[in-house]
Scaffold this motif. Sequence first.
Motif, PDB file in Angstrom:
ATOM      1  N   VAL A  19      51.339  12.747 -16.356  1.00 13.46           N
ATOM      2  CA  VAL A  19      50.033  12.437 -16.578  1.00 13.46           C
ATOM      3  C   VAL A  19      49.080  12.861 -15.389  1.00 13.46           C
ATOM      4  CG1 VAL A  19      50.474  10.357 -18.093  1.00 13.46           C
ATOM      5  CG2 VAL A  19      50.051  10.066 -15.622  1.00 13.46           C
ATOM      6  N   THR A  20      47.818  12.689 -15.694  1.00  9.81           N
ATOM      7  CA  THR A  20      46.882  13.396 -14.688  1.00  9.81           C
ATOM      8  C   THR A  20      46.921  12.202 -13.301  1.00  9.81           C
ATOM      9  OG1 THR A  20      45.091  12.388 -15.608  1.00  9.81           O
ATOM     10  CG2 THR A  20      45.658  14.919 -16.159  1.00  9.81           C
ATOM     11  N   PRO A  21      46.506  12.539 -12.208  1.00  4.25           N
ATOM     12  CA  PRO A  21      46.218  11.570 -11.128  1.00  4.25           C
ATOM     13  C   PRO A  21      45.105  10.585 -11.666  1.00  4.25           C
ATOM     14  CG  PRO A  21      46.424  13.480 -10.059  1.00  4.25           C
ATOM     15  CD  PRO A  21      46.360  13.951 -11.584  1.00  4.25           C
ATOM     16  N   ILE A  53      59.540   3.798 -14.926  1.00  2.00           N
ATOM     17  CA  ILE A  53      59.133   5.263 -15.575  1.00  2.00           C
ATOM     18  C   ILE A  53      59.711   5.592 -16.706  1.00  2.00           C
ATOM     19  CG2 ILE A  53      59.456   7.458 -14.819  1.00  2.00           C
ATOM     20  CD1 ILE A  53      59.652   6.668 -11.862  1.00  2.00           C
ATOM     21  N   SER A  54      61.045   5.198 -17.337  1.00  2.00           N
ATOM     22  CA  SER A  54      61.384   5.484 -18.211  1.00  2.00           C
ATOM     23  C   SER A  54      60.644   4.890 -19.508  1.00  2.00           C
ATOM     24  CB  SER A  54      62.870   5.180 -18.356  1.00  2.00           C
ATOM     25  OG  SER A  54      63.609   5.361 -19.688  1.00  2.00           O
ATOM     26  N   SER A  55      60.422   3.517 -19.069  1.00  2.00           N
ATOM     27  CA  SER A  55      59.802   2.834 -20.141  1.00  2.00           C
ATOM     28  C   SER A  55      58.328   3.427 -20.717  1.00  2.00           C
ATOM     29  CB  SER A  55      59.575   1.406 -19.935  1.00  2.00           C
ATOM     30  OG  SER A  55      58.716   0.722 -20.775  1.00  2.00           O
ATOM     31  N   LEU A  56      57.567   3.765 -19.429  1.00  2.00           N
ATOM     32  CA  LEU A  56      56.384   4.430 -19.597  1.00  2.00           C
ATOM     33  C   LEU A  56      56.205   5.638 -20.169  1.00  2.00           C
ATOM     34  CD1 LEU A  56      54.730   3.053 -16.173  1.00  2.00           C
ATOM     35  CD2 LEU A  56      53.932   2.377 -18.247  1.00  2.00           C
ATOM     36  N   ARG A  57      57.180   6.594 -19.565  1.00  2.00           N
ATOM     37  CA  ARG A  57      57.387   7.699 -20.360  1.00  2.00           C
ATOM     38  C   ARG A  57      57.410   7.766 -22.069  1.00  2.00           C
ATOM     39  NH1 ARG A  57      61.369  11.472 -16.536  1.00  2.00           N
ATOM     40  NH2 ARG A  57      59.858  11.654 -15.168  1.00  2.00           N
ATOM     41  N   GLU A  58      58.310   6.668 -22.411  1.00  2.00           N
ATOM     42  CA  GLU A  58      58.554   6.501 -23.950  1.00  2.00           C
ATOM     43  C   GLU A  58      57.106   6.038 -24.540  1.00  2.00           C
ATOM     44  OE1 GLU A  58      61.542   4.039 -25.162  1.00  2.00           O
ATOM     45  OE2 GLU A  58      62.922   4.805 -23.932  1.00  2.00           O
ATOM     46  N   GLN A  61      54.771   9.051 -24.545  1.00  2.00           N
ATOM     47  CA  GLN A  61      55.361   9.675 -25.889  1.00  2.00           C
ATOM     48  C   GLN A  61      54.806   9.384 -27.231  1.00  2.00           C
ATOM     49  OE1 GLN A  61      59.359  10.633 -25.220  1.00  2.00           O
ATOM     50  NE2 GLN A  61      58.807  12.312 -23.839  1.00  2.00           N
ATOM     51  N   HIS A  62      54.829   8.206 -27.408  1.00  2.00           N
ATOM     52  CA  HIS A  62      54.740   7.299 -28.717  1.00  2.00           C
ATOM     53  C   HIS A  62      53.252   7.514 -29.008  1.00  2.00           C
ATOM     54  CE1 HIS A  62      54.844   4.411 -32.150  1.00  2.00           C
ATOM     55  NE2 HIS A  62      54.144   3.894 -31.280  1.00  2.00           N
ATOM     56  N   THR A  63      52.412   7.185 -27.911  1.00  2.00           N
ATOM     57  CA  THR A  63      50.947   7.130 -28.273  1.00  2.00           C
ATOM     58  C   THR A  63      50.494   8.618 -28.382  1.00  2.00           C
ATOM     59  OG1 THR A  63      50.670   7.276 -25.759  1.00  2.00           O
ATOM     60  CG2 THR A  63      50.495   4.995 -26.881  1.00  2.00           C
ATOM     61  N   ARG A  64      50.870   9.840 -27.761  1.00  2.00           N
ATOM     62  CA  ARG A  64      50.613  11.098 -27.844  1.00  2.00           C
ATOM     63  C   ARG A  64      50.910  11.412 -29.402  1.00  2.00           C
ATOM     64  NH1 ARG A  64      53.127  12.802 -22.252  1.00  2.00           N
ATOM     65  NH2 ARG A  64      51.239  12.398 -20.632  1.00  2.00           N
ATOM     66  N   ARG A  65      52.042  10.872 -29.760  1.00  2.00           N
ATOM     67  CA  ARG A  65      52.611  11.269 -31.187  1.00  2.00           C
ATOM     68  C   ARG A  65      51.519  10.867 -32.217  1.00  2.00           C
ATOM     69  NH1 ARG A  65      58.099   9.408 -31.416  1.00  2.00           N
ATOM     70  NH2 ARG A  65      58.174   9.581 -29.031  1.00  2.00           N
ATOM     71  N   LEU A  66      51.024   9.564 -32.040  1.00  2.00           N
ATOM     72  CA  LEU A  66      50.101   8.787 -32.831  1.00  2.00           C
ATOM     73  C   LEU A  66      48.716   9.655 -32.681  1.00  2.00           C
ATOM     74  CD1 LEU A  66      50.786   4.903 -32.055  1.00  2.00           C
ATOM     75  CD2 LEU A  66      51.195   6.114 -34.047  1.00  2.00           C
ATOM     76  N   ARG A  67      48.306  10.031 -31.600  1.00  2.00           N
ATOM     77  CA  ARG A  67      46.945  10.514 -31.578  1.00  2.00           C
ATOM     78  C   ARG A  67      47.050  11.773 -32.422  1.00  2.00           C
ATOM     79  NH1 ARG A  67      45.836   9.327 -25.332  1.00  2.00           N
ATOM     80  NH2 ARG A  67      44.983   7.227 -25.546  1.00  2.00           N
ATOM     81  N   ARG A  68      48.292  12.719 -32.352  1.00  2.00           N
ATOM     82  CA  ARG A  68      48.073  13.852 -32.987  1.00  2.00           C
ATOM     83  C   ARG A  68      48.355  13.675 -34.483  1.00  2.00           C
ATOM     84  NH1 ARG A  68      53.193  15.877 -30.251  1.00  2.00           N
ATOM     85  NH2 ARG A  68      52.737  15.646 -27.985  1.00  2.00           N
TER      86      ARG A  68
END
Length: 71
Positions: A19-21, A53-58, A61-68
């Motif tokens: 993600v961005t800073p 880190i692993s949990s936040l990445r998941e 990804q989930h929220t990005r898919r929902l937005r798309r």
Amino acid sequence: MRWPDGSYSVQDAASALGVTPQKIVDYLARGFLAGRQLIKGQPWQIDLTAAQISSLREWLQHTRRLRRTAS
């Protein structure tokens, strides 16, 4: 890059999560991430474990898919 105590800077946390800073600063303000500044204006030291880190990445990804899907 990590601080000597194992914590991450804002830029490094952003890189680790993809993600961005600015998003990391937002997560700190909202309490999604734990971090500290010795003095206001000093660099953040963000505590992240490999599991977090692993949990936040998941989650990201989930929220990005929902937005798309929604647009």
